[in-house]
Design a protein around this motif. Structure first.
Motif, PDB file in Angstrom:
ATOM      1  N   ALA A  31       0.827  -1.210   0.000  1.00 39.49           N
ATOM      2  CA  ALA A  31       0.000   0.000   0.000  1.00 39.49           C
ATOM      3  C   ALA A  31       0.858   1.255   0.000  1.00 39.49           C
ATOM      4  N   GLY A  32       1.983   1.210   0.721  1.00 41.81           N
ATOM      5  CA  GLY A  32       2.844   2.381   0.796  1.00 41.81           C
ATOM      6  C   GLY A  32       3.795   2.528  -0.373  1.00 41.81           C
ATOM      7  N   GLY A  33       4.383   1.395  -0.821  1.00 40.61           N
ATOM      8  CA  GLY A  33       5.424   1.469  -1.846  1.00 40.61           C
ATOM      9  C   GLY A  33       4.950   1.247  -3.267  1.00 40.61           C
ATOM     10  N   GLY A  34       3.707   0.799  -3.418  1.00 39.69           N
ATOM     11  CA  GLY A  34       3.206   0.483  -4.755  1.00 39.69           C
ATOM     12  C   GLY A  34       3.183   1.671  -5.687  1.00 39.69           C
ATOM     13  N   GLY A  35       2.906   2.855  -5.130  1.00 37.63           N
ATOM     14  CA  GLY A  35       2.875   4.061  -5.961  1.00 37.63           C
ATOM     15  C   GLY A  35       4.221   4.353  -6.592  1.00 37.63           C
ATOM     16  N   ALA A  36       5.288   4.153  -5.816  1.00 40.37           N
ATOM     17  CA  ALA A  36       6.628   4.377  -6.354  1.00 40.37           C
ATOM     18  C   ALA A  36       6.988   3.312  -7.392  1.00 40.37           C
ATOM     19  N   MET A  50      13.061   4.747  -1.300  1.00 43.13           N
ATOM     20  CA  MET A  50      11.823   4.931  -0.541  1.00 43.13           C
ATOM     21  C   MET A  50      11.049   3.616  -0.460  1.00 43.13           C
ATOM     22  N   ILE A  51      11.007   2.877  -1.577  1.00 43.76           N
ATOM     23  CA  ILE A  51      10.330   1.582  -1.577  1.00 43.76           C
ATOM     24  C   ILE A  51      11.024   0.627  -0.613  1.00 43.76           C
ATOM     25  N   ALA A  52      12.370   0.592  -0.682  1.00 38.51           N
ATOM     26  CA  ALA A  52      13.136  -0.284   0.211  1.00 38.51           C
ATOM     27  C   ALA A  52      12.875   0.076   1.672  1.00 38.51           C
ATOM     28  N   GLY A  53      12.816   1.366   1.960  1.00 37.39           N
ATOM     29  CA  GLY A  53      12.527   1.818   3.326  1.00 37.39           C
ATOM     30  C   GLY A  53      11.144   1.396   3.776  1.00 37.39           C
ATOM     31  N   MET A  54      10.159   1.520   2.890  1.00 37.17           N
ATOM     32  CA  MET A  54       8.786   1.128   3.238  1.00 37.17           C
ATOM     33  C   MET A  54       8.678  -0.365   3.507  1.00 37.17           C
ATOM     34  N   PRO A  58      19.074   9.967   1.608  1.00 38.48           N
ATOM     35  CA  PRO A  58      18.727   9.778   3.025  1.00 38.48           C
ATOM     36  C   PRO A  58      17.298  10.215   3.357  1.00 38.48           C
ATOM     37  N   ALA A  59      16.832  11.278   2.677  1.00 33.03           N
ATOM     38  CA  ALA A  59      15.464  11.740   2.931  1.00 33.03           C
ATOM     39  C   ALA A  59      14.452  10.669   2.535  1.00 33.03           C
ATOM     40  N   MET A  60      14.652  10.040   1.373  1.00 34.60           N
ATOM     41  CA  MET A  60      13.734   8.998   0.913  1.00 34.60           C
ATOM     42  C   MET A  60      13.769   7.769   1.817  1.00 34.60           C
ATOM     43  N   LEU A 108      11.820   8.655   4.928  1.00 36.02           N
ATOM     44  CA  LEU A 108      10.397   8.684   4.588  1.00 36.02           C
ATOM     45  C   LEU A 108       9.825   7.275   4.476  1.00 36.02           C
ATOM     46  N   GLY A 109      10.529   6.414   3.767  1.00 34.63           N
ATOM     47  CA  GLY A 109      10.061   5.051   3.585  1.00 34.63           C
ATOM     48  C   GLY A 109      10.003   4.271   4.885  1.00 34.63           C
ATOM     49  N   LEU A 110      11.069   4.352   5.668  1.00 29.97           N
ATOM     50  CA  LEU A 110      11.108   3.651   6.953  1.00 29.97           C
ATOM     51  C   LEU A 110       9.980   4.106   7.868  1.00 29.97           C
ATOM     52  N   GLY A 111       9.801   5.424   7.954  1.00 33.12           N
ATOM     53  CA  GLY A 111       8.773   5.973   8.831  1.00 33.12           C
ATOM     54  C   GLY A 111       7.380   5.596   8.405  1.00 33.12           C
TER      55      GLY A 111
END
Length: 512
Positions: free
Chosen positions: A156-161, A321-325, A375-377, A380-383
């Protein structure tokens, strides 16, 4: 406790759920298809607009037609899933979404494209709540539920990316029409798999008569609200139609709430949204999506317009960002959800994402991808991954099985409305800041290259100004999560029974 009760975590899974992990694969595949579609078409839009002769004034309807149908019909779709059965609604939603995608792929006119997108939204509104509610009723053991919702939350979170990457590849190397056709294999595999492996638990349907006044008021109210924000983005907040849409949405949704409090079988039982935890989750999730949707848009334009990235390279730039999510959802969230209260994952998760946003307020024309955006991405992904996972699970935990569909629909509604608000609000802030910056600095630019540089600097300044607002919004989402979400006290949890009563039972975990 009745046979329709949600089982206490730790109890053995029902025999009918023997294939639940196989079912998760197909449910996740369907969810990925729906989430992908939110961004994959954006990448293809310029090419589709040119091929179909869609005017600049009408191109927004490629996105808006989908958003209006999806956002407006979600509650109705969730209730249909409760009434007909989630498996049936799930398969029907997949079949209709695939057919609408084919229609979009073979479109020869703008009107045909708009109609296809509206149909995709309508079937998506049936599919999305059915998918989430299937998870809610199939996974009742706390640890299994944590893993299942970890996977679902990551998608749900990473699919958009992921959609940005896939959309870039398909548009650049094949044709924009493949951004529609690609949905067909997703849907066929998911529908066939669901037909063979999903066994919906017995006794969870809501066979009450359909609340027709509620359907009409909620659909019109949500359509007016989503269209109001969409219109504000293109025509301004003071536009007469924009204002009238907002007024209409307030009147219609207020009337909807009054009707729901009086009818015998409401479309949206108020017990679903007045629960402190669910109400807090719907609100904090909606706020977080406001920040995320605006950011996707800004970073896409920044990378392509300012940095000159190709669509494919832009998509790959979002991989951290996807990896973080995925890490936040499947490793941090899943591992801790059965050990700590949900607010201690959601609150800090939104704060970590806010820290990533804070880094992006330093964005400049010459900013380095490696030292700033990367680092920002990741943050964001982790959070977001850490926060989304318990939010998705808790939003449907403890609800009566007959309400699982509408509770799931409310999760999607908060995301859809949040996306509409985020795109309109943050775009407006960015555009205003950009105009002001260019007006103040353009006089000092003598040559054309200098003027172009001022334009780019103004654009980035606008993004930075809007991202500051997103930081504040994520801070507010964190505060709401800490304040309202109080589920998961050590030693006991509440499990809803089929009659609506709540039995307090001692449990070894604190996930719910």
């Amino acid at each position: 406790m009745s046979e329709t009760a949600l089982k206490a975590p730790g109890a053995a899974a029902p025999s009918g759920d023997a294939n639940r992990w196989k079912a998760l694969v197909f449910i996740a595949l369907a969810q990925l298809m729906v989430v992908l579609d939110a961004t994959i078409v954006n990448i293809a839009l310029p090419s589709a607009q040119q091929d179909l002769g869609i005017s600049d004034g009408n191109r927004q309807w490629v996105v808006t037609a989908y958003a209006l149908a999806f956002g407006g019909l979600l509650l109705f779709g969730g209730r249909i899933a409760d009434l007909w059965g989630r498996k049936r609604a799930f398969v029907l939603g997949l079949t209709g979404f695939a057919a609408a995608s084919v229609l979009g792929g073979v479109a020869t006119t703008g009107a045909m494209m708009f109609g296809a997108r509206a149909l995709q939204g309508a079937f998506g509104a049936l599919l999305a709540p059915a998918a989430l509610s299937l998870l809610a009723v199939m996974f009742t053991d706390a640890k299994e539920r944590a893993k299942a919702f970890g996977i679902y939350g990551a998608i749900a979170g990473g699919g958009g990316a992921v959609g940005l990457i896939l959309g870039g590849f398909l548009t650049e190397y094949l044709d924009w029409r493949w951004t529609f056709f690609v949905n067909v294999p997703f849907a066929v595999v998911a529908a066939l798999g669901a037909n063979f492996v999903i066994r919906e638990p017995e006794g969870g349907r809501n066979r009450s008569p359909l609340d027709i006044p509620g359907v009409i008021l909620s659909t019109l109210g949500l359509v007016a609200l989503v269209y109001g924000f969409t219109r504000a983005e293109s025509d301004g907040w003071s536009d007469a139609v924009t204002v009238s849409m907002f007024v209409a949405s307030v009147v219609l949704l207020t009337a909807f709430a009054l009707v729901e409090s009086r009818v015998k079988a409401p479309l949206l039982p108020l017990r679903v949204v007045t629960d402190r935890n669910r109400g807090g989750i719907y609100l904090s999730l909606g706020l977080a999506i406001i920040g995320m949707f605006g950011l996707f848009l800004f970073l896409t334009y920044y990378l392509q317009v300012v940095k000159g990235y190709s669509p494919v390279k832009t998509g790959f730039a979002f991989l951290p960002m996807i990896a973080g999510m995925i890490t936040g959802s499947t490793q941090i969230g899943t591992r801790l959800m059965t050990r700590v209260p949900a607010r201690f994952l959601m609150g800090p998760g939104f704060l970590v994402a806010g820290l990533g946003m804070l880094l992006l307020t330093q964005l400049e024309v010459g900013s380095s991808y490696t030292t700033l955006l990367l680092p920002a991405m990741l943050l964001l992904g982790l959070g977001m991954g850490t926060a989304f996972m318990p939010a998705m699970s808790l939003a449907t935990s403890g609800v009566e099985p007959r309400d699982a569909g509408v509770a799931s629909a409310m999760v999607n509604t908060s995301q859809q409305v949040g996306g509409a608000i985020g795109t309109a609000l943050l775009n407006t802030i960015a555009a205003s800041a950009t105009t002001s910056y260019v007006k103040d600095h353009i006089a000092g630019a003598a040559s054309k290259p200098q003027q172009q540089l001022v334009q780019l600097q103004g654009m980035v300044h606008g993004y930075s100004a809007a991202i500051w607002f997103a930081v504040g919004i994520l801070g507010l989402a964190s505060l709401i999560a800490f304040t309202f979400v109080n589920a998961g006290r050590p030693g006991a949890t509440t499990v809803a029974s089929g009659e609506g009563a709540a039995d307090e039972v001692p449990l070894p975990v604190v996930a719910h």
